[in-house]
Write an enzyme that holds these catalytic residues in place. Structure first.
Site, short mmCIF file in Angstrom:
data_model
loop_
_atom_site.label_atom_id
_atom_site.label_comp_id
_atom_site.label_asym_id
_atom_site.label_seq_id
_atom_site.Cartn_x
_atom_site.Cartn_y
_atom_site.Cartn_z
N ASP A 174 0.84 -1.18 0.00
CA ASP A 174 0.00 0.00 0.00
C ASP A 174 0.88 1.25 0.00
O ASP A 174 1.88 1.31 -0.72
CB ASP A 174 -0.94 -0.04 1.21
CG ASP A 174 -2.22 0.75 0.98
OD1 ASP A 174 -2.16 1.99 1.02
OD2 ASP A 174 -3.28 0.12 0.79
N HIS A 187 9.17 7.62 2.21
CA HIS A 187 10.63 7.59 2.21
C HIS A 187 11.14 8.99 2.48
O HIS A 187 10.56 9.97 2.00
CB HIS A 187 11.19 7.12 0.86
CG HIS A 187 10.76 5.74 0.47
ND1 HIS A 187 10.89 4.66 1.31
CD2 HIS A 187 10.19 5.28 -0.67
CE1 HIS A 187 10.43 3.59 0.70
NE2 HIS A 187 9.99 3.94 -0.51
N CYS A 230 1.19 1.76 5.16
CA CYS A 230 0.91 0.44 4.59
C CYS A 230 -0.57 0.08 4.69
O CYS A 230 -0.95 -1.08 4.59
CB CYS A 230 1.76 -0.64 5.25
SG CYS A 230 3.53 -0.32 5.11
#
Length: 238
Positions: free
Chosen positions: A91, A95, A191
């Site tokens: 999902d 970053h 996620c």
């Protein structure tokens, strides 16, 4: 079978540039495998592992839900962050600086043809690395990645994973939070998993900063053993 893995540390590099570089390495290997299958000559396929840190960016996997991004793209831009919908599994994830992102572009025909084993070994590499810092990291059933305090109200994720594979060639990989600004995770549902916290190594150790290069060396050491690989550090960058 070629078990040599070329290691490149790209430093701080734009996500899209790195994605394009990954795709280039990935496609070269896939094309070589197709040529090998069609011809009499059997040439070795290469293996790569890229280390990189990205400027602030959010990526959504092909099966992900856009609603897990809790702000608009305009609001992200104001925070100096970018957004991409990409071709890996999983999902949404984030970053940013202070995070080790690892992209293995491996021909699994050189190692083993089992995606589940591949993911479990990547997780084990991170688990063994964190153990060297005195942390008991583990897997959470049904949730790819590496966690702390699984099964308790304090469960928190320290490493996210999402991969793509075609013709047994892998790309994308893992993101391990080291000195990451965790505030950026508040802009999404990490996620797609609600009510679970995110953490970083420096937070767990109570340190202002952890030496990222030291963590990379530990990851490589465990990668080499788990994959029975020969790692070769390259000086060139993308």
């Amino acid at each position: 079978m070629n078990k040599r893995v070329d290691i490149q540390d790209l430093g701080l590099k734009d996500y899209k540039e790195t994605w394009d570089f990954q795709e280039e390495l990935f496609q070269r290997t896939v094309d070589l495998k197709i040529q090998n299958r069609r011809g009499n000559e059997q040439r070795e396929t290469p293996n790569h592992l890229l280390f990189v840190e990205h400027p602030h960016v959010y990526t959504l996997g092909k099966s992900g839900d856009f609603e897990n991004l809790l702000v608009t793209e305009d609001e992200l831009a104001k925070k100096g962050a970018k957004f991409y919908k990409i071709n890996r599994g999983g999902d949404i994830t984030y970053h940013g600086p202070g995070q080790i992102v690892g992209y293995p572009i491996l021909d699994l025909d050189n190692f083993f043809t089992d995606i589940h084993k591949y993911l479990r070994l990547l997780e084990e590499m991170v688990i063994l690395t964190l153990a060297e810092y005195g942390l008991k990291a583990e897997r959470s059933k049904g949730e790819t990645g590496v966690w702390l305090d699984v099964g308790t109200p304090f469960a928190r994720k320290i490493c996210a994973m999402g991969v793509r594979a075609s013709r047994w060639v892998t790309m994308h990989g893992f993101a391990l939070n080291i000195n990451t600004n965790l505030g950026y995770f508040d802009l999404m549902i990490p996620c797609g998993i609600k009510d679970k916290a995110v953490t970083a190594l420096n937070v767990e150790l109570g340190k202002e900063e952890v030496n990222i290069d030291e963590v990379k060396e530990k990851l490589l050491k465990h990668f080499e053993v788990l994959f029975e690989a020969e790692v070769i550090k390259q000086k060139t960058e993308a």
